[in-house]
Scaffold this motif. Structure first.
Motif, short mmCIF file in Angstrom:
data_model
loop_
_atom_site.label_atom_id
_atom_site.label_comp_id
_atom_site.label_asym_id
_atom_site.label_seq_id
_atom_site.Cartn_x
_atom_site.Cartn_y
_atom_site.Cartn_z
N UNK A 2 0.84 -1.18 0.00
CA UNK A 2 0.00 0.00 0.00
C UNK A 2 0.89 1.25 0.00
N UNK A 3 0.47 2.26 -0.77
CA UNK A 3 1.32 3.46 -0.90
C UNK A 3 1.54 4.16 0.44
N UNK A 4 0.55 4.11 1.31
CA UNK A 4 0.72 4.73 2.63
C UNK A 4 1.81 4.02 3.42
N UNK A 5 1.90 2.69 3.27
CA UNK A 5 2.96 1.94 3.95
C UNK A 5 4.32 2.22 3.33
N UNK A 6 4.35 2.41 2.01
CA UNK A 6 5.60 2.79 1.35
C UNK A 6 6.07 4.12 1.91
N UNK A 7 5.16 5.09 2.00
CA UNK A 7 5.52 6.41 2.53
C UNK A 7 6.02 6.30 3.97
N UNK A 8 5.35 5.47 4.77
CA UNK A 8 5.77 5.30 6.16
C UNK A 8 7.14 4.65 6.23
N UNK A 10 9.53 4.90 4.05
CA UNK A 10 10.53 5.91 3.68
C UNK A 10 10.78 6.86 4.85
N UNK A 11 9.71 7.19 5.55
CA UNK A 11 9.84 8.08 6.70
C UNK A 11 10.64 7.41 7.83
N UNK A 12 10.30 6.14 8.12
CA UNK A 12 10.94 5.45 9.24
C UNK A 12 12.37 5.04 8.90
N UNK A 13 12.53 4.32 7.80
CA UNK A 13 13.86 3.81 7.44
C UNK A 13 14.77 4.92 6.92
N UNK A 14 14.20 5.77 6.07
CA UNK A 14 14.99 6.90 5.58
C UNK A 14 15.35 7.83 6.71
N UNK A 15 14.44 7.95 7.70
CA UNK A 15 14.71 8.80 8.85
C UNK A 15 15.86 8.30 9.71
N UNK A 16 16.23 7.04 9.51
CA UNK A 16 17.38 6.49 10.23
C UNK A 16 18.67 6.71 9.45
N UNK A 17 18.55 7.46 8.34
CA UNK A 17 19.74 7.74 7.52
C UNK A 17 20.13 6.60 6.61
N UNK A 18 19.14 5.74 6.27
CA UNK A 18 19.43 4.58 5.43
C UNK A 18 18.91 4.79 4.01
N UNK A 90 11.07 -1.74 12.89
CA UNK A 90 10.03 -2.09 11.91
C UNK A 90 8.82 -2.68 12.63
N UNK A 91 9.06 -3.60 13.56
CA UNK A 91 7.95 -4.23 14.29
C UNK A 91 7.14 -3.19 15.05
#
Length: 197
Positions: A2-8, A10-18, A90-91
């Motif tokens: 789901x696109x909302x999960x993709x956005x989340x 990116x926010x969570x993992x990208x927010x960790x500098x990954x 992630x969990x």
């Protein structure tokens, strides 16, 4: 996904500098197509895997929902010591809204943490292939060695863990076979052909 999960993600993992790796399907060829975000430096393991496998990646185009590529899987590649922390993040952030696992890549000395839609697993894929081929899923034999194999080791009527499988993976198999170096898969196939299983 789901696109909302993709956005989340990116926010969570990208927010960790990954740098986030997004797997899509090329609409013209049906082949895998990879995109990477610029949230961080791409892990050397990513490039080391993509290049010899004839795959390339390009920057994630983003864009409005419905106008961007459809994502099948989101992943990040990290040094192995970071994998437990990442799986916990992630969990906590996604709960049951995604299926996820961490895979160890001994060839590249890293871990790959991957997120899928909640119903996606290797066993679900095998069941679908069996249905298309007119095969009773109870006739499927599974062989695996890592956490992404657990669903099929559990689901198959007969399943084997490779000799090198981590104990937390091996406990889900009905039997054990030898390691890759000892031709464990070939031993299972020979046993099937000889009627041992």
């Amino acid at each position: 996904l789901d696109e909302a999960l993709v956005d989340l993600s990116l926010e969570v993992l990208g927010g960790m500098g990954l740098a986030v790796l997004l797997l899509c399907e090329d609409p013209a060829t049906g082949l895998p197509h990879y995109y990477t975000t610029a949230h961080g430096e791409e892990h050397p393991g990513t490039t080391s895997w993509l290049t010899p496998n004839g795959r390339t990646n390009e920057p994630w185009p983003g864009g409005a929902p419905g106008l961007r590529p459809q994502v099948l899987r989101v992943g990040v590649v990290v040094d192995s010591p970071r994998e437990p922390e990442l799986n916990s993040v992630v969990a906590e952030a996604f709960g049951e809204r995604v299926a996820h696992h961490g895979l160890h890549s001994p060839s590249y000395d890293c871990h790959v943490v991957e997120l899928f839609a909640p119903h996606v697993s290797k066993w679900a894929g095998l069941e679908e292939v069996a249905r298309i081929q007119g095969i009773d899923p109870r006739s499927v034999i599974a062989i695996g060695d890592d956490s992404n194999d657990i669903s099929m080791l559990q689901g198959a009527s007969l399943s084997f863990a490779m000799g090198t499988a981590h104990p937390r993976v091996a406990q889900h198999a009905k039997r054990m076979t030898a390691s890759q170096a000892e031709c464990g898969v070939a031993q299972v196939v020979e046993g099937v052909l000889e009627g041992r299983w």
